[in-house]
Design a protein around this motif. Structure first.
Motif, PDB file in Angstrom:
ATOM      1  N   ILE A 189      -2.398   6.211  -7.915  1.00 60.78           N
ATOM      2  CA  ILE A 189      -1.362   5.784  -8.844  1.00 60.78           C
ATOM      3  C   ILE A 189      -0.037   6.218  -8.243  1.00 60.78           C
ATOM      4  O   ILE A 189       0.037   7.178  -7.478  1.00 60.78           O
ATOM      5  N   VAL A 190       1.013   5.486  -8.583  1.00 55.74           N
ATOM      6  CA  VAL A 190       2.323   5.714  -7.974  1.00 55.74           C
ATOM      7  C   VAL A 190       3.369   5.936  -9.055  1.00 55.74           C
ATOM      8  O   VAL A 190       3.417   5.211 -10.056  1.00 55.74           O
ATOM      9  N   ASN A 191       4.190   6.931  -8.861  1.00 51.04           N
ATOM     10  CA  ASN A 191       5.297   7.258  -9.745  1.00 51.04           C
ATOM     11  C   ASN A 191       6.316   6.124  -9.732  1.00 51.04           C
ATOM     12  O   ASN A 191       6.908   5.822  -8.695  1.00 51.04           O
ATOM     13  N   ALA A 192       6.519   5.491 -10.879  1.00 46.87           N
ATOM     14  CA  ALA A 192       7.450   4.363 -10.958  1.00 46.87           C
ATOM     15  C   ALA A 192       8.878   4.781 -10.655  1.00 46.87           C
ATOM     16  O   ALA A 192       9.721   3.939 -10.299  1.00 46.87           O
ATOM     17  N   LYS A 193       9.166   6.073 -10.783  1.00 46.86           N
ATOM     18  CA  LYS A 193      10.533   6.570 -10.568  1.00 46.86           C
ATOM     19  C   LYS A 193      10.662   7.321  -9.253  1.00 46.86           C
ATOM     20  O   LYS A 193      11.624   8.065  -9.050  1.00 46.86           O
ATOM     21  N   ALA A 194       9.708   7.103  -8.354  1.00 49.58           N
ATOM     22  CA  ALA A 194       9.761   7.769  -7.054  1.00 49.58           C
ATOM     23  C   ALA A 194      11.049   7.409  -6.323  1.00 49.58           C
ATOM     24  O   ALA A 194      11.476   6.245  -6.325  1.00 49.58           O
ATOM     25  N   ALA A 195      11.650   8.401  -5.696  1.00 48.63           N
ATOM     26  CA  ALA A 195      12.897   8.151  -4.974  1.00 48.63           C
ATOM     27  C   ALA A 195      12.688   7.148  -3.852  1.00 48.63           C
ATOM     28  O   ALA A 195      13.571   6.326  -3.555  1.00 48.63           O
ATOM     29  N   ASN A 196      11.516   7.214  -3.221  1.00 47.34           N
ATOM     30  CA  ASN A 196      11.174   6.269  -2.147  1.00 47.34           C
ATOM     31  C   ASN A 196       9.972   5.438  -2.590  1.00 47.34           C
ATOM     32  O   ASN A 196       8.868   5.579  -2.064  1.00 47.34           O
ATOM     33  N   LEU A 197      10.199   4.591  -3.601  1.00 42.40           N
ATOM     34  CA  LEU A 197       9.100   3.839  -4.211  1.00 42.40           C
ATOM     35  C   LEU A 197       8.412   2.924  -3.207  1.00 42.40           C
ATOM     36  O   LEU A 197       7.175   2.835  -3.199  1.00 42.40           O
ATOM     37  N   ASP A 198       9.168   2.239  -2.372  1.00 44.83           N
ATOM     38  CA  ASP A 198       8.540   1.333  -1.408  1.00 44.83           C
ATOM     39  C   ASP A 198       7.622   2.102  -0.460  1.00 44.83           C
ATOM     40  O   ASP A 198       6.516   1.644  -0.133  1.00 44.83           O
ATOM     41  N   ALA A 199       8.057   3.267  -0.029  1.00 45.99           N
ATOM     42  CA  ALA A 199       7.231   4.078   0.868  1.00 45.99           C
ATOM     43  C   ALA A 199       5.983   4.563   0.142  1.00 45.99           C
ATOM     44  O   ALA A 199       4.886   4.599   0.720  1.00 45.99           O
ATOM     45  N   ALA A 200       6.134   4.941  -1.130  1.00 48.45           N
ATOM     46  CA  ALA A 200       4.986   5.404  -1.908  1.00 48.45           C
ATOM     47  C   ALA A 200       3.960   4.289  -2.060  1.00 48.45           C
ATOM     48  O   ALA A 200       2.746   4.522  -1.898  1.00 48.45           O
ATOM     49  N   ARG A 201       4.411   3.092  -2.381  1.00 44.17           N
ATOM     50  CA  ARG A 201       3.493   1.958  -2.517  1.00 44.17           C
ATOM     51  C   ARG A 201       2.814   1.647  -1.181  1.00 44.17           C
ATOM     52  O   ARG A 201       1.611   1.389  -1.126  1.00 44.17           O
ATOM     53  N   LYS A 202       3.592   1.661  -0.123  1.00 40.54           N
ATOM     54  CA  LYS A 202       3.056   1.335   1.202  1.00 40.54           C
ATOM     55  C   LYS A 202       2.013   2.361   1.624  1.00 40.54           C
ATOM     56  O   LYS A 202       0.954   2.008   2.158  1.00 40.54           O
ATOM     57  N   PHE A 203       2.297   3.640   1.362  1.00 31.88           N
ATOM     58  CA  PHE A 203       1.338   4.694   1.708  1.00 31.88           C
ATOM     59  C   PHE A 203       0.060   4.541   0.902  1.00 31.88           C
ATOM     60  O   PHE A 203      -1.052   4.633   1.442  1.00 31.88           O
ATOM     61  N   LEU A 228      -1.299   1.862  -0.597  1.00 32.94           N
ATOM     62  CA  LEU A 228      -2.098   0.708  -0.164  1.00 32.94           C
ATOM     63  C   LEU A 228      -2.667   0.933   1.233  1.00 32.94           C
ATOM     64  O   LEU A 228      -3.820   0.583   1.509  1.00 32.94           O
ATOM     65  N   GLY A 229      -1.885   1.533   2.106  1.00 32.16           N
ATOM     66  CA  GLY A 229      -2.369   1.809   3.454  1.00 32.16           C
ATOM     67  C   GLY A 229      -3.548   2.761   3.438  1.00 32.16           C
ATOM     68  O   GLY A 229      -4.526   2.570   4.176  1.00 32.16           O
ATOM     69  N   PHE A 230      -3.483   3.769   2.576  1.00 30.05           N
ATOM     70  CA  PHE A 230      -4.565   4.740   2.460  1.00 30.05           C
ATOM     71  C   PHE A 230      -5.836   4.079   1.945  1.00 30.05           C
ATOM     72  O   PHE A 230      -6.929   4.340   2.440  1.00 30.05           O
ATOM     73  N   GLN A 231      -5.696   3.220   0.939  1.00 31.78           N
ATOM     74  CA  GLN A 231      -6.876   2.660   0.270  1.00 31.78           C
ATOM     75  C   GLN A 231      -7.503   1.479   0.995  1.00 31.78           C
ATOM     76  O   GLN A 231      -8.677   1.176   0.774  1.00 31.78           O
ATOM     77  N   LEU A 232      -6.774   0.813   1.878  1.00 30.65           N
ATOM     78  CA  LEU A 232      -7.284  -0.406   2.506  1.00 30.65           C
ATOM     79  C   LEU A 232      -7.592  -0.245   3.994  1.00 30.65           C
ATOM     80  O   LEU A 232      -8.218  -1.131   4.582  1.00 30.65           O
ATOM     81  N   ASP A 233      -7.187   0.848   4.597  1.00 27.12           N
ATOM     82  CA  ASP A 233      -7.402   1.031   6.027  1.00 27.12           C
ATOM     83  C   ASP A 233      -8.881   1.254   6.320  1.00 27.12           C
ATOM     84  O   ASP A 233      -9.528   2.134   5.742  1.00 27.12           O
ATOM     85  N   LYS A 234      -9.427   0.466   7.230  1.00 30.24           N
ATOM     86  CA  LYS A 234     -10.865   0.529   7.518  1.00 30.24           C
ATOM     87  C   LYS A 234     -11.274   1.903   8.049  1.00 30.24           C
ATOM     88  O   LYS A 234     -12.325   2.448   7.669  1.00 30.24           O
ATOM     89  N   ASP A 235     -10.467   2.483   8.916  1.00 33.16           N
ATOM     90  CA  ASP A 235     -10.809   3.804   9.446  1.00 33.16           C
ATOM     91  C   ASP A 235     -10.829   4.846   8.340  1.00 33.16           C
ATOM     92  O   ASP A 235     -11.702   5.722   8.312  1.00 33.16           O
TER      93      ASP A 235
END
Length: 423
Positions: free
Chosen positions: A306-320, A322-329
């Motif tokens: 889950i991601v904090n909607a008020k994160a200072a770096n929201l785009d980075a939080a979302r990217k991290f 999704l990257g964590f959950q979808l990366d095959k390795d």
């Protein structure tokens, strides 16, 4: 497929904060905070490697890792951090309920959820705040094959009566039938109750918790009490050791691996350690038995970021996230470390997974094919889950019945009272 989803301010951070990479955010990097938790499977080294794996592929992101004081207390810890103004940017396996309704969480878009098998898992008023990253069967029953053979048990039980009879055979040979625990992580003491409610109550009323939220059913109703009474029966026969409710999760797992008892009802994540940790007997696994032998497999899909909607770096939080959950390795690493069943389209586990994991995965696959999957009681989240704070009350009720502090009727009345307070 059935509808399911698989301190003070300074002290809070002092408990567990550490960083992977720079924690200054210098050089134009976007820094985010990430709340994790630790278990015998998910060690500090696991999380550090996982974070590095994702940030190496997203070099503009720096991650500061926070760790919940207990594995099962991560949601309450997130609440403490929110109240102290330190709400993390990204959290894993934290229940979205309460946070989402208050506007604290980012709602994932259909496009962001397109790669997940069950994108509509765990809704909160029609929106989806938690990535449905993996499925966990909760609980299958792991067992000591040598003890079963020594007790003359040739086949694993399919009905509840067969399970009780097998427990009697094991006890007659001097073996403790069940491994349970509790302590600071209460959930090992309620695992059998979770299986009973899931396979009996949810089999006929799959939306039981939704009805509980609508006050159409109660814990004190006959169906719930009947399921709960079977745990009380095990305890009264001495098949569940009442002194073990004070044993923490790590010690509970180790007790089974050390051959202290014959059966271990636990989530499928145990398979990772069953396949990697030292023990001198072969471990098998079977589906939680049902009253009539019908296949009913409790599972939960979710547990993701889950991601904090008020994160200072929201785009980075979302990217991290999704990257964590979808990366095959990373998915392969989670399978090997925590026995997870990634709920990602097209994913297949590595060929070199251990035999215990493979056996459990095959059982789950069979249940999916036979439309035999139901919610795992106590483990659901969001609109499908218990009210905030009620998981601890379920654990407490199970412990009270196991130790004889409460009758089943009194424990169910306690749950209804606590539900009214939580609502």
């Amino acid at each position: 497929m059935r509808r399911f989803l698989a301190l003070g301010a300074a002290a809070l951070l002092a408990v567990s904060a550490c960083s992977v990479g720079s924690n200054t955010g210098s050089g134009g990097d976007a820094e985010i905070t990430f709340l994790t938790f630790e278990t015998p499977n998910l060690t500090p080294a696991y999380w550090d490697a996982a974070i590095k794996r994702v940030t190496d592929k997203n070099p503009g992101i720096k991650v500061k890792k926070l760790v919940a004081p207990t594995a099962d207390g991560r949601t309450s810890y997130a609440k403490q951090l929110l109240q102290s103004g330190q709400f993390p940017d990204v959290m894993i396996a934290v229940d979205s309920a309460g946070f989402a309704e208050a506007g604290n969480l980012y709602a994932w878009t259909p496009d962001e959820l397109k790669d997940f098998q069950f994108p509509e898992a765990n809704p909160v008023h029609g929106k989806y705040y938690q990535l449905p990253a993996n499925t966990q069967t909760i609980p299958p029953i792991y067992y000591n094959r040598k003890m079963f053979a020594d007790a003359g048990i040739a086949a694993t039980p399919k009905t509840w009566d067969e399970l009780v009879a097998d427990a009697g055979k094991l006890a007659a040979k001097g073996f403790s039938p069940f491994t349970i625990g509790g302590g600071k992580d209460g959930f090992p003491s309620s695992m059998i109750l979770s299986g009973l409610v899931s396979t009996e109550v949810y089999d006929t009323t799959p939306d039981w918790l939704t009805q509980r939220r609508q006050d159409k059913v109660k814990f004190a109703d006959p169906a719930f009490q009947k399921a709960f009474s079977k745990l009380a029966d095990l305890a009264s026969k001495g098949y569940v050791d009442k002194t073990s409710v004070s044993r923490d999760y790590a010690a509970t797992e180790q007790a089974f691996l050390d051959g202290k008892s014959a059966m271990y009802p636990m989530g499928n994540w145990f398979a990772a350690n069953a396949d990697s940790k030292k023990h001198d007997f072969e471990i098998g696994v079977f589906d939680f038995p049902t009253e009539d032998g019908k296949l009913v497999v409790p599972a939960y899909t979710g547990g993701g970021m889950i991601v904090n909607a008020k994160a200072a770096n929201l785009d980075a939080a979302r990217k991290f996230a999704l990257g964590f959950q979808l990366d095959k390795d990373q998915l392969n690493a989670s399978v090997k470390a925590d026995g997870l069943f990634p709920a990602i389209k097209g994913y297949t586990p590595p060929a070199d997974v251990g035999p215990t994991f493979k056996a459990g995965y095959d059982l789950y696959t069979k249940a999916v094919q036979q439309n035999a999957v139901v919610h795992a009681f106590r483990w659901e989240t969001a609109d499908d889950g218990l009210l905030p704070g009620m998981k601890d009350k379920v654990d407490q009720a199970a412990q009270d019945v196991i130790t004889g502090r409460k009758s089943v009727a009194d424990a169910c009345a306690f749950l209804d009272t606590e539900w009214a307070k939580a609502g």
